[in-house]
Design a protein around this motif. Sequence first.
Motif, short mmCIF file in Angstrom:
data_model
loop_
_atom_site.label_atom_id
_atom_site.label_comp_id
_atom_site.label_asym_id
_atom_site.label_seq_id
_atom_site.Cartn_x
_atom_site.Cartn_y
_atom_site.Cartn_z
N ARG A 141 1.12 -1.11 -0.20
CA ARG A 141 -0.32 -0.14 -0.67
C ARG A 141 0.91 1.24 0.01
NH1 ARG A 141 -2.39 0.12 6.06
NH2 ARG A 141 -3.26 2.20 5.35
N ALA A 142 1.73 1.34 0.64
CA ALA A 142 2.94 2.43 0.96
C ALA A 142 3.87 2.75 -0.45
CB ALA A 142 4.15 2.87 1.43
N ASP A 143 3.67 1.88 -1.69
CA ASP A 143 4.55 1.98 -2.99
C ASP A 143 3.24 1.93 -4.07
OD1 ASP A 143 5.88 2.16 -5.41
OD2 ASP A 143 7.22 0.40 -4.70
N PRO A 144 2.57 3.18 -4.67
CA PRO A 144 1.97 3.79 -5.65
C PRO A 144 1.94 3.34 -6.71
CG PRO A 144 3.59 5.56 -5.09
CD PRO A 144 3.03 4.55 -4.30
N GLY A 145 3.73 3.15 -6.85
CA GLY A 145 4.29 1.86 -8.15
C GLY A 145 3.06 0.73 -8.23
N LEU A 146 3.31 0.08 -7.18
CA LEU A 146 2.54 -1.04 -6.88
C LEU A 146 0.75 -0.77 -7.43
CD1 LEU A 146 5.28 -3.06 -5.33
CD2 LEU A 146 4.78 -2.63 -7.66
N SER A 147 0.46 0.01 -7.16
CA SER A 147 -1.25 -0.22 -6.80
C SER A 147 -2.20 -0.84 -8.06
CB SER A 147 -2.20 2.10 -6.68
OG SER A 147 -1.20 2.59 -8.15
N PHE A 148 -2.99 -1.72 -7.21
CA PHE A 148 -3.63 -2.75 -8.05
C PHE A 148 -5.22 -2.34 -6.98
CE2 PHE A 148 -2.05 -5.06 -4.93
CZ PHE A 148 -3.42 -5.59 -4.17
N TYR A 149 -6.65 -3.09 -7.93
CA TYR A 149 -7.41 -2.49 -7.63
C TYR A 149 -8.25 -4.25 -7.70
CZ TYR A 149 -8.76 -2.51 -12.61
OH TYR A 149 -8.66 -2.20 -13.44
N VAL A 150 -8.67 -4.78 -6.73
CA VAL A 150 -9.20 -6.16 -7.28
C VAL A 150 -11.21 -5.52 -7.61
CG1 VAL A 150 -10.77 -6.34 -4.93
CG2 VAL A 150 -9.88 -8.02 -6.24
N ILE A 151 -11.22 -6.97 -8.96
CA ILE A 151 -12.55 -7.11 -9.16
C ILE A 151 -13.31 -8.01 -8.68
CG2 ILE A 151 -14.18 -7.39 -11.33
CD1 ILE A 151 -11.51 -6.50 -13.08
N GLY A 152 -14.34 -7.84 -8.13
CA GLY A 152 -14.38 -8.82 -6.38
C GLY A 152 -15.95 -8.48 -5.86
N ALA A 153 -16.33 -9.30 -4.55
CA ALA A 153 -17.25 -8.74 -3.76
C ALA A 153 -16.29 -8.42 -2.87
CB ALA A 153 -17.87 -9.38 -3.71
N PRO A 154 -17.39 -6.82 -2.63
CA PRO A 154 -16.56 -6.15 -0.91
C PRO A 154 -16.32 -6.84 0.05
CG PRO A 154 -17.64 -4.91 -3.08
CD PRO A 154 -17.87 -5.96 -3.43
N GLU A 155 -17.34 -7.33 -0.07
CA GLU A 155 -17.25 -8.59 1.70
C GLU A 155 -16.43 -9.48 1.95
OE1 GLU A 155 -20.62 -9.83 -1.65
OE2 GLU A 155 -19.72 -7.95 -0.40
N LEU A 156 -16.14 -9.64 0.82
CA LEU A 156 -14.74 -10.66 0.71
C LEU A 156 -13.07 -9.91 1.81
CD1 LEU A 156 -14.72 -12.15 -2.83
CD2 LEU A 156 -15.88 -13.41 -0.51
N TYR A 157 -13.14 -8.52 1.48
CA TYR A 157 -12.08 -8.06 2.09
C TYR A 157 -12.51 -7.64 3.25
CZ TYR A 157 -11.40 -9.57 -2.72
OH TYR A 157 -11.44 -9.79 -3.67
N ALA A 158 -12.98 -6.48 2.92
CA ALA A 158 -13.80 -5.62 4.16
C ALA A 158 -13.62 -6.20 6.02
CB ALA A 158 -15.43 -5.59 4.16
N ALA A 159 -13.43 -7.60 5.75
CA ALA A 159 -13.42 -7.93 7.99
C ALA A 159 -12.59 -8.26 8.25
CB ALA A 159 -13.80 -9.31 7.44
N THR A 160 -11.14 -8.05 7.73
CA THR A 160 -9.85 -7.25 7.40
C THR A 160 -9.05 -6.17 7.07
OG1 THR A 160 -9.34 -8.99 5.01
CG2 THR A 160 -9.38 -10.17 7.26
#
Length: 327
Positions: free
Chosen positions: A24-43
């Motif tokens: 997360r600290a490296d903008p050159g490695l930024s990515f986005y995931v195409i998926g359901a937000p609830e899969l990640y929101a708990a962590t």
Amino acid sequence: LALTMGDPAGCGPAITAAAWRQLRADPGLSFYVIGAPELYAATVPVREIASPDEARGVFADALPVLALSGVPDIRPGEPNADAAPAIIRSIALATSHALDGLAGGLVTNPINKALLYGAGFAYPGHTEYVAHLCAEPHAKPPRPVMMLVGGGLRVALATIHMPLMDVAKALTVPDLVELGHIVAQAMMRDFGISAPRLAFSGLNPHAGEDGTIGQEEITIINPAAHALRLAGVDISDARPGDTVFAEALSGAYDAVIAMTHDQGLIPVKTLDFWGGVNVTLGLPVVRTSPDHGTAYDAAAAGTTRPDSLIAALRLAAAMATARSKSA
């Protein structure tokens, strides 16, 4: 980079969240995931985005998620066939974004192919589906080539998932010549190597030992190497499989083309079991993936490791940069 959801019951959600934490600290490695937000929101903190161009702006603070509908309730380690259509849509959307220049490339989380077949998935795997999506209308799909990167090696495969007894019959001079050109071009375009040095491995022990342990080197592999050299590709004749990888590690070659799946994967996985990356060459887009499967057991136990996904993201970013410089 566009990151696919993969099988949501597998390791994908956990390693995606862990990769975001580390990168997360490296903008050159930024990515986005195409998926359901609830899969990640708990962590991890999640930010829904409406388009890929929003990802970089939120990446430092939250995992950017391009929300995908139709994902059922999921328990880690328990695959659900109802998720298959969404898994396929995630791959298609990520590929479309890369083709349209909205993403620098795509990184694919692991899938369970058998789970997708019931939803009409008609391809042997990820690679063939992405190649199909990259085809021009009414044109033959590009030939995808599997390369493993890890432990200081780059190893492309001449054959992949087939019985060993069928390999010799599958090898032909034209196919190896085409493969050599694809690998050489990828080394220049995707890895920034202006004058790549390639090596063919032999099929037989000691690369056939001048025909005393098999003829394939004399009749197929070496003639293909000769044709490639005439076309300007720097590639060796068949080198013994028990030494060529050490030669590559010493700097003699930038990539090795191995004749069989295990011949190529054993050295990479021995040198870097957790951090190997599967790269698809020959496509109009950058595509990498972790070099492992869905890992349902690890997902259920909470023992997944993100090493290979992180390496895949780093390599995809580097390849995208190299492509932009060569364009």
